[in-house]
Write a protein that holds these residues in place. Sequence first.
Motif, short mmCIF file in Angstrom:
data_model
loop_
_atom_site.label_atom_id
_atom_site.label_comp_id
_atom_site.label_asym_id
_atom_site.label_seq_id
_atom_site.Cartn_x
_atom_site.Cartn_y
_atom_site.Cartn_z
N ALA A 28 7.99 -13.42 -25.48
CA ALA A 28 8.11 -13.76 -24.07
C ALA A 28 7.90 -12.50 -23.24
O ALA A 28 8.31 -11.41 -23.62
N GLN A 29 7.22 -12.65 -22.14
CA GLN A 29 6.90 -11.49 -21.31
C GLN A 29 7.82 -11.42 -20.11
O GLN A 29 8.34 -12.43 -19.68
N PRO A 30 7.99 -10.23 -19.54
CA PRO A 30 7.25 -9.01 -19.81
C PRO A 30 7.68 -8.33 -21.10
O PRO A 30 8.83 -8.46 -21.53
N LEU A 31 6.74 -7.64 -21.72
CA LEU A 31 7.01 -6.84 -22.91
C LEU A 31 7.30 -5.42 -22.48
O LEU A 31 6.77 -4.94 -21.47
N TYR A 32 8.12 -4.71 -23.25
CA TYR A 32 8.63 -3.40 -22.85
C TYR A 32 8.47 -2.40 -23.98
O TYR A 32 8.63 -2.74 -25.15
N THR A 33 8.14 -1.16 -23.62
CA THR A 33 8.22 -0.04 -24.54
C THR A 33 8.90 1.11 -23.82
O THR A 33 8.69 1.31 -22.62
N ASN A 34 9.71 1.85 -24.54
CA ASN A 34 10.41 2.96 -23.89
C ASN A 34 9.65 4.27 -24.01
O ASN A 34 10.10 5.29 -23.50
N ILE A 39 7.97 1.44 -19.85
CA ILE A 39 7.03 0.62 -19.06
C ILE A 39 6.99 -0.80 -19.60
O ILE A 39 7.32 -1.06 -20.76
N CYS A 40 6.59 -1.70 -18.73
CA CYS A 40 6.46 -3.12 -19.07
C CYS A 40 5.03 -3.58 -18.79
O CYS A 40 4.33 -2.99 -17.98
N VAL A 41 4.67 -4.66 -19.45
CA VAL A 41 3.39 -5.30 -19.14
C VAL A 41 3.59 -6.81 -19.18
O VAL A 41 4.36 -7.33 -19.99
N ALA A 42 2.93 -7.47 -18.27
CA ALA A 42 2.83 -8.93 -18.28
C ALA A 42 1.34 -9.22 -18.15
O ALA A 42 0.68 -8.77 -17.22
N HIS A 43 0.81 -9.93 -19.12
CA HIS A 43 -0.63 -10.14 -19.21
C HIS A 43 -0.91 -11.62 -19.34
O HIS A 43 -0.36 -12.29 -20.21
N ASN A 44 -1.76 -12.13 -18.50
CA ASN A 44 -2.11 -13.55 -18.51
C ASN A 44 -3.57 -13.67 -18.94
O ASN A 44 -4.47 -13.63 -18.12
N CYS A 57 -4.13 0.34 -33.11
CA CYS A 57 -2.73 0.68 -32.78
C CYS A 57 -1.99 1.18 -34.01
O CYS A 57 -1.25 2.17 -33.94
N ARG A 58 -2.18 0.52 -35.12
CA ARG A 58 -1.44 0.87 -36.33
C ARG A 58 -1.95 2.15 -36.99
O ARG A 58 -1.15 2.97 -37.44
N THR A 59 -3.26 2.35 -37.04
CA THR A 59 -3.81 3.47 -37.81
C THR A 59 -4.13 4.69 -36.97
O THR A 59 -3.72 5.80 -37.31
N LYS A 60 -4.84 4.52 -35.87
CA LYS A 60 -5.27 5.68 -35.07
C LYS A 60 -4.22 6.13 -34.07
O LYS A 60 -4.08 7.32 -33.82
N LEU A 61 -3.48 5.19 -33.49
CA LEU A 61 -2.52 5.55 -32.45
C LEU A 61 -1.10 5.69 -33.00
O LEU A 61 -0.20 6.13 -32.28
N ASN A 76 0.80 -1.09 -25.82
CA ASN A 76 0.79 0.11 -26.65
C ASN A 76 -0.40 1.01 -26.35
O ASN A 76 -0.27 2.23 -26.33
N ILE A 77 -1.56 0.42 -26.12
CA ILE A 77 -2.74 1.22 -25.79
C ILE A 77 -2.55 1.89 -24.43
O ILE A 77 -2.85 3.07 -24.26
#
Length: 89
Positions: A28-34, A39-44, A57-61, A76-77
Motif C-alpha cells: 500500500a502506498q505511499p512507500l517509504y525509505t529512510n 522519503i516517500c513515493v506514491a506512483h500511479n 536495485c539488487r546487484t548494482k545499487l 529505491n532508484i
Amino acid sequence: RHMMELRGNVGLGHVRYPTAGSSSCAEAQPLYTNYPHGICVAHNGNLVNTPELEEMCRTKLNRHVNTDSDSELLLNIFATNLVTASDSE
C-alpha cells in the motif's frame, strides 16, 4: 488535533492500494525509505521494465527490495540518485 503534533512542514497526501501483483498491505502506498533522507513515493502507473530495474536495485545499487511493487523499485532508484547527486556536489 493529531496533525498539530506532527513535526516538519511537508506532507504527502496520497494513499493507494496495490492493483498489480500482490494485494499485501506492505505494498500500500505511499512507500517509504529512510535512506538517505526519509522519503516517500506514491506512483500511479506500471513500469514496463520491472525485471531489469529489480535486478539493477539488487546487484548494482545494493538496495534491499521488500515487496513485488514496481513503485518500490522507483523509490529505491530515486533514493540512490539523491545520494549520488549530493556526493557529486
